[in-house]
Design a protein around this motif. Structure first.
Motif, PDB file in Angstrom:
ATOM      1  N   THR A 117       0.486  -1.252  -0.133  1.00  0.00           N
ATOM      2  CA  THR A 117      -0.023   0.002  -0.044  1.00  0.00           C
ATOM      3  C   THR A 117       1.012   1.302   0.151  1.00  0.00           C
ATOM      4  O   THR A 117       0.360   2.231  -0.831  1.00  0.00           O
ATOM      5  N   SER A 119      -5.670   4.296  -1.184  1.00  0.00           N
ATOM      6  CA  SER A 119      -4.790   3.402  -0.739  1.00  0.00           C
ATOM      7  C   SER A 119      -5.075   3.425   0.783  1.00  0.00           C
ATOM      8  O   SER A 119      -5.170   2.620   1.680  1.00  0.00           O
ATOM      9  N   ALA A 122      -8.008   0.755   1.691  1.00  0.00           N
ATOM     10  CA  ALA A 122      -7.238  -0.534   1.726  1.00  0.00           C
ATOM     11  C   ALA A 122      -6.592  -0.697   3.084  1.00  0.00           C
ATOM     12  O   ALA A 122      -6.969  -1.711   3.600  1.00  0.00           O
ATOM     13  N   LYS A 160      -8.984  -7.924   0.057  1.00  0.00           N
ATOM     14  CA  LYS A 160      -9.429  -6.745   0.265  1.00  0.00           C
ATOM     15  C   LYS A 160      -8.651  -5.356  -0.130  1.00  0.00           C
ATOM     16  O   LYS A 160      -8.853  -4.438  -0.809  1.00  0.00           O
ATOM     17  N   GLY A 161      -7.469  -5.599   0.365  1.00  0.00           N
ATOM     18  CA  GLY A 161      -6.372  -4.624  -0.048  1.00  0.00           C
ATOM     19  C   GLY A 161      -5.972  -4.388  -1.360  1.00  0.00           C
ATOM     20  O   GLY A 161      -6.105  -3.634  -2.158  1.00  0.00           O
ATOM     21  N   PHE A 199      -9.217  -2.698  -3.145  1.00  0.00           N
ATOM     22  CA  PHE A 199      -9.161  -1.439  -2.881  1.00  0.00           C
ATOM     23  C   PHE A 199      -8.078  -0.740  -3.566  1.00  0.00           C
ATOM     24  O   PHE A 199      -8.234   0.441  -4.318  1.00  0.00           O
ATOM     25  N   GLN A 232      -0.284  -4.041  -6.894  1.00  0.00           N
ATOM     26  CA  GLN A 232      -1.252  -5.148  -6.846  1.00  0.00           C
ATOM     27  C   GLN A 232      -0.874  -6.447  -7.502  1.00  0.00           C
ATOM     28  O   GLN A 232      -1.493  -7.564  -7.016  1.00  0.00           O
TER      29      GLN A 232
END
Lengths: 682, 215
Positions: free
Chosen positions: A103, A252, A255, A361-362, A365, A487
């Motif tokens: 992140t 971010s 996230a 989920k991170g 997002f 990602q």
């Protein structure tokens, strides 16, 4: 009790991380006028600190030995900040680090577009403070440091939610978040104070030994802690801040909030509610199961109807938090009935889901952030056709969507499968009517998984496939490489942990061994490849082997078609003789409409269709369509509550008259009353 | 003999407090405070003679010079300088105020029996009077509007505390006495300046108007 290690390289990792964070904050502040270096220093420093904590967490998890130490000791005032990384703390630290690292890297590129240059330093500092305070929450050994870090965490998050404070909605979201958090913290402070006064100490080892309180007081404390930690965990009915705050923050940060902040609440539920107040009561387990079920099913139902991509993800966070709490509920139920092995399976399922949810989920997002940055909107209805324009982002979002839907080969599957196993085992392990909760919870979980799949089919299908629905969507460009690498890293983790769930479970062994009351070595891992609850001999899954089989089948199928020498024709899509335009596409609202109708009793949809009259009612100039679902909790729980509070506050304003004489009179009356009451008898 | 003098002085202090509550003229109230402080000085002197503790003479002298002469003079000068109405403006009328003070005295005396030293004899009267003075001082703060009377009320409370300290424990260490004396002087000076400021801002010494500062 395992021997705490105090020496070695690892012992210095946490103080070093704290030092790095403090230096980063200082340097970020100093560079406030130069956004570019400021951004790099803030996020680079954050990454360095995360690497340090990750190293330490991994070491503790592998060795199973606690690491203790003192961060700060002021002899004159007796103030000591010490820390202890138990295997449980290490697990949550690892979850934090795994998401915080990518992140931060993503943010380095993302903030350049998403955050105004003048706010860079503020956001950079808040980013570091947030991560540092969550780390402090995880390693705190005493209630003072814990609550202090808890509050700093809340404030840093509120600052980040209000990053774009010019918009009223964002300010309101931050305010709502603060109010809810402080209600929660109030409950925590009250409960911790009672616990500390009973234990006669403020250290967790004394307070959470399990034998400090008993009887109705213990139940009351459990309820307070459940509310206090539940607010942060975002479980229904304490979730109202979550769908507002998550979309308001930069992507971010969303996230981080989904992966980290929610996790802090879960950590509290573990540390205090389930394993800190002694052997859990059956009613506690029921409460946790019920809250988990409610959050899971309602969370996904709310997610299904959202047209705002980030709101959708936020609602899905409620759902996943529900699944984690559901697993914990099953575990506490088993503990309450003394089934230590079953409890170990449930806890393993729940902790695995904490990690897996944080990862996918991170990822989602971050991918959503790329999409929002490229299109300038969060409305799914305005996306479309992004697959061609942003292929990498689309691929990563696809992997995240598959994972969150709980499909095999990805990391959502192992944790949900284990949760099912725990529920099934729980049914066989508990006596009487209570056991009926398990099949109900299982059915709810199954429904939740199915609805989550529908929800993400909708999000991906409407958002990334077909034709662009708006100008920004057709002009969208792929994100810079710096935003794709994080990602890719998270997507790789999704696949790796999905194929090799045994790795996660093997790592969890020391964590489970360190929790009181659990079967020390529940063989939940079947080698690195597969997993099995290990209690009954026939339940096992080897996703990796399944994956190889799928891959082999794919290869065979492809080679078969290739050998037949089929001719590939490329022609436009058949459109029944008409022309395909974006207006002929299925919309997100229409996609979820059937489900909206099926669950009408829960949604209570209201819609309004206005025809803008033209020359004749049969030929309207246009049609205005407005549909909304009833905000049940806001309207029926928080509405009356809010009005009650406002009324009480209004009544209490009379006391606060602003008159010096009135205040002096209060003092006099109080003095006389106290003198008569306390001083009257010799 | 000593006991009678002590009780007489303490009773005198209580009477001055009552007179302050019942008095409408501002200057007389200040003079009454001076008299009260003089009686306090007398209490200290009496104890100094009876128990032959000579450092208490310094206390007595300090009390008389500071509280009976210097502070009243300063307060009168302040009143003169700002040229306000020389009348006390209470919220409650005099009979009601006196009745309430009577009740407070009963409470003070009743509570004084709870102390070992206050159960009987001289200590009973000294503690009883001190507690009553304290409560009456608080009551004066509540019931008066003018900032000067607020200061007088505060000083009355201070006298009450001093009376307990001298009468029951036979005096505090000298250094503490000196500290308290300077505290009182400073407080009066600061409050005097504050009063002038309040008058300058609101053209009145009525502190009930301060509530207008509330947002």
């Amino acid at each position: 009790m395992v021997e705490p290690s105090t020496g070695g390289l690892v012992a210095g990792a946490l103080p070093a991380a704290v030092l790095v964070r403090l230096l980063t904050v200082a340097a970020t502040t100093a560079l406030a006028r130069r956004p570019r270096p400021c951004r790099w220093v803030a996020l680079g420093g954050s990454m360095a600190a995360s690497v340090l904590t990750l190293t330490m967490a991994a070491e503790v998890i592998v060795s199973g030995r606690e690491v203790e130490g003192v961060l700060f000791h002021h002899a004159a005032s007796g103030i000591v900040f010490d820390y202890a990384v138990t295997p449980l703390s290490a697990w949550f630290l690892m979850v934090l680090g795994v998401v915080a690292l990518p992140t931060a890297l993503y943010s380095a590129a993302y903030f350049a577009h998403a955050v105004a240059a003048s706010r860079t330093a503020v956001v950079g500092v808040a980013f570091n403070v947030l991560l540092g305070s969550v780390e402090a929450v995880f390693v705190a050994t005493g209630v003072i440091v814990f609550l202090g870090a808890w509050e700093v965490m809340t404030l840093a998050t509120a600052a980040l939610v209000a990053t774009e404070y010019q918009e009223r909605a964002n300010r309101l979201a931050a305010y709502l978040y603060l109010v809810m958090s402080h209600v929660g913290t109030g409950c925590l402070v009250a409960a911790f104070m009672v616990l500390a006064s009973r234990a006669g100490a403020t250290s967790f080892t004394a307070m959470l030994a399990g034998d400090v309180v008993s009887g109705p007081l213990r139940d009351g404390l459990f309820a307070l802690f459940l509310v206090g930690f539940g607010v942060k965990a975002g479980v229904i009915p304490l979730h109202v801040w979550l769908p507002e705050a998550h979309p308001a923050a930069p992507s971010s940060i969303s996230a981080l909030m989904s992966a980290v902040l929610i996790t802090a609440g879960i950590y509290g539920l573990y540390r205090v509610c389930a394993f800190g107040l002694g052997v859990p009561d059956e009613r506690w387990a029921l409460a946790l199961l019920f809250v988990g079920m409610l959050s899971a099913i309602l969370g996904v139902l709310y997610a299904l109807t959202q047209t705002d991509l980030k709101r959708l993800l936020a609602c899905s966070t409620i759902e996943n938090s529900g699944i984690v709490v559901l697993g914990l509920g099953a575990g506490t139920m088993a503990l309450a009935h003394g089934h230590r092995a079953v409890a170990a399976v449930a806890v393993a399922a729940s902790l695995t889901h904490v990690l897996n949810h944080a990862i996918f989920k991170g990822l989602l997002f971050l991918a959503a952030g790329s999409v929002v940055m490229a299109t300038g909107t969060r409305q799914i209805e305005e996306f479309g056709g992004l697959l061609k324009r942003m292929p990498w982002t689309a691929l990563f979002f696809f992997i995240g969507a598959l994972a969150i839907s709980g499909l095999p080969l990805l990391n959502g599957f192992p944790s949900e499968w284990l949760t099912f196993q725990a529920l099934l085992l729980g049914f066989t392990a508990t006596p009487g009517l209570v056991r009926l909760n398990f099949p109900v919870a299982g059915a709810m979980l199954a429904l939740t998984s199915a609805l989550a799949a529908a929800c993400f089919v909708r999000a991906f299908g409407i958002g990334f496939l077909a034709l662009p629905r708006s100008r920004p969507a057709s002009d969208a460009h792929e994100s810079p490489r710096l935003m794709l690498v994080p990602q890719a890293w998270l997507a790789t983790l999704c696949v790796a942990l999905g194929l090799f769930p045994g790795v996660t479970l093997r790592a969890l062994e020391t964590v489970i061994a360190s929790l009181p009351g659990l079967e020390a070595a529940a063989p939940t891992a079947a080698g690195a490849l597969g997993m099995a609850p290990g209690i009954s001999s026939f339940d096992f899954v080897y996703p990796a082997i399944f994956g190889v089989a799928v891959l082999a089948a794919l290869v065979v199928a492809l080679s078969l078609t290739a050998r037949r020498g089929a001719v590939v024709r490329q022609v436009p899509t058949w459109a029944c003789g008409g022309v395909l335009t974006p207006r002929t596409e299925y919309t997100a609202t229409a996609f979820s409409k059937p489900l909206l109708m099926i669950f009408k009793a829960i949604y209570r949809p209201q819609r309004q269709v206005d025809a803008l009259a033209g020359a004749s009612p049969y030929f309207p100039q246009g049609v205005r369509y407005r549909a909304e679902i009833e905000p049940t909790f806001e309207r029926y729980i928080y509405g009356p509550l809010l009005r009650g509070v406002v009324r009480t506050a209004g009544a209490m304003r009379v006391l606060q008259a602003g008159s010096l004489h009135a205040y002096l009179a209060y003092v006099l009356v109080l003095a006389v009353v106290l003198l008569i009451w306390l001083g009257g008898t010799p | 003999m000593t006991a009678n003098v002590l009780i007489l002085c303490a009773a005198g202090m209580l009477v001055t407090a009552y007179l302050m509550v019942g008095q409408k003229a501002l200057f007389t109230t200040i003079r009454l405070y001076g008299l009260q402080s003089f009686l306090l000085g007398l209490v200290a002197a009496t104890i100094a003679i009876a128990e032959s503790r000579h450092e208490l003479f310094i206390t007595a002298a300090l009390t008389v010079v500071l509280k009976a002469i210097l502070i009243p003079w300063f307060l009168m000068r302040t009143v003169d300088r700002i040229g306000i109405h020389r009348e006390v403006e209470p919220f409650l009328n005099v009979p009601a105020s006196l009745l309430i003070c009577l009740g407070l005295t009963v409470v003070g005396y009743r509570v004084s029996t709870a102390f070992q030293e206050g159960a009987r004899g001289v200590g009973h009267h000294l503690i009883g009077v001190a507690l009553s003075l304290l409560l009456i001082g608080l009551f004066m703060m509540v019931s008066r509007k003018k900032a000067i009377t607020q200061i007088l009320a505060l000083l009355t409370v201070e006298n009450a505390v001093f009376l307990v300290a001298v009468g029951v424990t036979s005096g505090m260490p000298l250094i503490v006495e000196l500290g308290i004396s300077f505290d009182v002087i400073l407080a009066v000076l600061v409050l005097g300046v504050l009063v002038q400021r309040i008058v300058g801002r609101f053209e009145s010494m009525d502190i009930s108007r301060l509530s207008k500062l509330k947002g």
